[in-house]
Design a protein around this motif. Structure first.
Motif, PDB file in Angstrom:
ATOM      1  N   SER A 120       4.841  10.167  -1.522  1.00  0.00           N
ATOM      2  CA  SER A 120       3.587   9.454  -1.807  1.00  0.00           C
ATOM      3  C   SER A 120       2.400  10.408  -1.738  1.00  0.00           C
ATOM      4  O   SER A 120       1.557  10.327  -0.864  1.00  0.00           O
ATOM      5  N   TRP A 150       0.823  -1.204   0.000  1.00  0.00           N
ATOM      6  CA  TRP A 150       0.000   0.000   0.000  1.00  0.00           C
ATOM      7  C   TRP A 150       0.862   1.262   0.000  1.00  0.00           C
ATOM      8  O   TRP A 150       1.937   1.298   0.617  1.00  0.00           O
ATOM      9  N   GLY A 205      -3.709   5.516   3.294  1.00  0.00           N
ATOM     10  CA  GLY A 205      -4.888   5.339   2.451  1.00  0.00           C
ATOM     11  C   GLY A 205      -5.116   6.588   1.618  1.00  0.00           C
ATOM     12  O   GLY A 205      -4.384   7.566   1.685  1.00  0.00           O
ATOM     13  N   VAL A 206      -6.207   6.570   0.870  1.00  0.00           N
ATOM     14  CA  VAL A 206      -6.717   7.785   0.241  1.00  0.00           C
ATOM     15  C   VAL A 206      -7.432   8.591   1.320  1.00  0.00           C
ATOM     16  O   VAL A 206      -8.311   8.076   2.010  1.00  0.00           O
ATOM     17  N   SER A 251      -4.082   1.567  -1.443  1.00  0.00           N
ATOM     18  CA  SER A 251      -3.838   2.833  -0.748  1.00  0.00           C
ATOM     19  C   SER A 251      -3.928   2.629   0.750  1.00  0.00           C
ATOM     20  O   SER A 251      -4.795   1.909   1.240  1.00  0.00           O
ATOM     21  N   GLU A 273      -1.014   8.502   1.556  1.00  0.00           N
ATOM     22  CA  GLU A 273      -1.210   9.835   0.965  1.00  0.00           C
ATOM     23  C   GLU A 273      -0.748  10.905   1.952  1.00  0.00           C
ATOM     24  O   GLU A 273      -1.331  11.062   3.020  1.00  0.00           O
ATOM     25  N   THR A 293       0.198  10.879  -4.404  1.00  0.00           N
ATOM     26  CA  THR A 293      -0.909  10.430  -5.253  1.00  0.00           C
ATOM     27  C   THR A 293      -0.965   8.905  -5.317  1.00  0.00           C
ATOM     28  O   THR A 293      -0.449   8.292  -6.269  1.00  0.00           O
ATOM     29  N   PRO A 294      -1.585   8.265  -4.341  1.00  0.00           N
ATOM     30  CA  PRO A 294      -1.635   6.804  -4.327  1.00  0.00           C
ATOM     31  C   PRO A 294      -2.120   6.147  -5.623  1.00  0.00           C
ATOM     32  O   PRO A 294      -1.513   5.164  -6.058  1.00  0.00           O
ATOM     33  N   PRO A 295      -3.182   6.649  -6.287  1.00  0.00           N
ATOM     34  CA  PRO A 295      -3.631   5.941  -7.497  1.00  0.00           C
ATOM     35  C   PRO A 295      -2.555   5.847  -8.580  1.00  0.00           C
ATOM     36  O   PRO A 295      -2.442   4.814  -9.252  1.00  0.00           O
ATOM     37  N   ILE A 324      -0.047   3.242  -7.370  1.00  0.00           N
ATOM     38  CA  ILE A 324      -0.649   1.912  -7.423  1.00  0.00           C
ATOM     39  C   ILE A 324      -0.630   1.372  -8.848  1.00  0.00           C
ATOM     40  O   ILE A 324      -0.316   0.201  -9.091  1.00  0.00           O
TER      41      ILE A 324
END
Length: 347
Positions: free
Chosen positions: A54, A42, A77-78, A75, A45, A56-58, A61
């Motif tokens: 980190s 993971w 997480g978001v 993520s 954010e 922008t997690p998407p 990923i």
């Protein structure tokens, strides 16, 4: 019984390292985690921090999914108040199409930034009302499902909304937190829950107890499922582990004492600076009691005991080993070594 292990990555940026090199190092680490049998990988954010890339997690990923074949990616997480629920749903539906059955959407309520950046996010982009956090999670669950969601107009009409036109599966949604609120919300919604133990161990046992006692079974998740995060540095010797842990301990000391944040020091820089300012001294005992720092055998044993004590089938480690001056900028040998030494737990 073996303990499943996963990885949380903040994409650390050390002195003189570029963002490109930091991202390359983390993607290499994700590939190694995939090879070693880790369960998931993971990305967190965080915004506007000199030592953390980190943001922008998407995006991260997607890159990690393209470089791995088995491990779940997601993520951690978001931070949902920073984003439109529809945009989050669309992003993770696209990721699920890219890597079917391997995408986790971990959602948090905190901003992941300082108050100035929080205001900038609200002024410069589409965000969501933090007070409607539970509603927005429900929206994401509905919109990402193959059936989609139905919007009801005040006039009486309806309108269908889907995150992607022809989904056959959806990302696994996890609720992240470090408070009673998040534990109780996850329980009421029948969602798996992650306690952010890597930065806040306070209230851990109460949060897990509330989650398990109040859990309402859902179709997707009939029984409560949870894991904890932990800061970890494993090395071939305890001395090397302590040396590699110091840069991150000093960074946490800066954060907790309100000092200006900087890029992550190397092992040599941290040792020299510590000899002068003793910055980590007030926080050293805290780190040594809540982090997992030592040789491989010691850390494996302590993580197994930690999992058994809290009734966990999985632990998510944040490998925070610092780098030596002469180590390549586009790799993370210390973090990779942590994963390698703990790999028997992941089998």
């Amino acid at each position: 019984m073996s303990t499943a292990l996963s990885v949380l990555d903040l994409v650390p940026v050390r002195t003189h390292q570029t963002s490109a090199a930091a991202v390359a190092a983390s993607l290499s680490l994700a590939h190694r985690a995939d090879e070693l049998g880790y369960t998931r990988y993971w990305f967190a954010e965080h915004h506007n921090m000199p030592a953390v890339a980190s943001t922008t997690p998407p995006v991260l990923i997607a890159a990690a999914a393209a470089r791995t074949s088995r491990i779940r990616v997601g993520s951690g997480g978001v931070m949902l108040p920073n984003h439109s629920p529809l945009v989050v749903a669309e992003q993770f539906a696209a990721l699920e199409a890219l890597a079917p059955g391997r995408i986790d959407l971990g959602i948090g309520r905190a901003p992941g930034s300082d108050p100035v950046i929080t205001q900038l996010l609200h002024r410069s982009g589409t965000t969501s009302d933090v007070e409607r956090f539970p509603d927005h999670i429900r929206d994401i669950l509905s919109i990402t499902s193959p059936q989609g969601a139905t919007v009801q107009f005040t006039s009486g009409g309806t309108y269908g909304v889907t995150a992607t036109p022809a989904a056959t599966s959806q990302p696994q949604v996890w609720l992240l937190g470090s408070s009673d609120y998040s534990a109780q919300l996850a329980a009421s919604m029948g969602l798996p829950y992650v306690f952010a133990n890597h930065f806040s161990g306070d209230g851990l046992e109460r949060a897990l107890s509330l989650y398990r006692e109040q859990y309402q079974p859902s179709e997707q998740q009939p029984a409560p499922v949870t894991f904890l995060t932990a800061n970890v540095v494993a090395a071939d010797t305890a001395v090397e582990a302590a040396a590699r842990a110091l840069p991150q301990i000093r960074m946490m000391a800066r954060l907790r004492s309100g000092r200006p944040l900087i890029a992550l020091e190397t092992v040599e820089q941290a040792a020299a600076a510590e000899a002068e300012d003793g910055l980590s001294a007030p926080f050293r005992a805290w780190a040594e009691s809540t982090w997992f720092i030592g040789d491989g055998d010691d850390v494996r044993r302590r993580l197994s005991d930690f999992a058994a004590r809290h009734g966990l089938d999985e632990v998510m480690i944040s490998p925070v080993a610092g780098a030596h001056d002469d180590e390549p900028m586009d790799a993370a040998p210390g973090r990779a070594r942590t994963l390698e030494l703990l790999a028997p737990l992941a089998e």
